[in-house]
Design an enzyme around this catalytic site. Structure first.
Site, PDB file in Angstrom:
ATOM      1  N   ILE A 171       0.862  -1.041   0.112  1.00  0.00           N
ATOM      2  CA  ILE A 171      -0.253   0.104   0.609  1.00  0.00           C
ATOM      3  C   ILE A 171       1.030   1.237  -0.154  1.00  0.00           C
ATOM      4  CG2 ILE A 171      -2.036   1.369   1.081  1.00  0.00           C
ATOM      5  CD1 ILE A 171      -2.721  -1.476   1.789  1.00  0.00           C
ATOM      6  N   ASP A 172       1.208   2.191  -0.785  1.00  0.00           N
ATOM      7  CA  ASP A 172       1.507   3.385  -1.009  1.00  0.00           C
ATOM      8  C   ASP A 172       0.575   4.382  -0.878  1.00  0.00           C
ATOM      9  OD1 ASP A 172       0.245   3.911  -3.190  1.00  0.00           O
ATOM     10  OD2 ASP A 172       1.365   3.745  -4.707  1.00  0.00           O
ATOM     11  N   SER A 173       1.533   5.833  -1.088  1.00  0.00           N
ATOM     12  CA  SER A 173       0.320   6.458  -0.435  1.00  0.00           C
ATOM     13  C   SER A 173      -0.864   6.993  -0.931  1.00  0.00           C
ATOM     14  CB  SER A 173       1.090   8.421  -0.466  1.00  0.00           C
ATOM     15  OG  SER A 173       1.539   8.369  -1.600  1.00  0.00           O
TER      16      SER A 173
END
Length: 90
Positions: free
Chosen positions: A35-37
């Site tokens: 999960i990235d930003s």
């Protein structure tokens, strides 16, 4: 209530990330789940929509794991004073 919150958070993260059922655990970190930003923002919007709440930015920025998301949401849903969460996030 916390078990229901945990189940719903896991369900939302699984759905939003297109992960296999069972891939998301309470102790999973967002990094482990890839999960990235941008993904985190989408998950945040999904959580706010599902629970019909607003999550303060200072709290949201410090959610780095499924457990942190569940704990923060539980407090907001229980109407725990939100500034306490913001203070903890700093």
């Amino acid at each position: 209530m916390e078990n229901n919150v945990a189940d719903k958070v896991i369900e939302i993260i699984t759905r939003e990330q297109h992960l296999q059922p069972g891939a998301v655990k309470l102790d999973s970190t967002f990094a482990e789940l890839g999960i990235d930003s941008l993904d985190a923002v989408n998950i945040l919007f999904a959580l706010e929509s599902e629970f019909k709440i607003d999550i303060p930015d200072a709290v949201a920025q410090n959610m780095k794991s499924v457990r942190q998301a569940v704990d923060s949401l539980s407090r907001v849903l229980e109407r725990t004073y939100v500034s306490d969460l913001v203070a903890l996030a700093k």
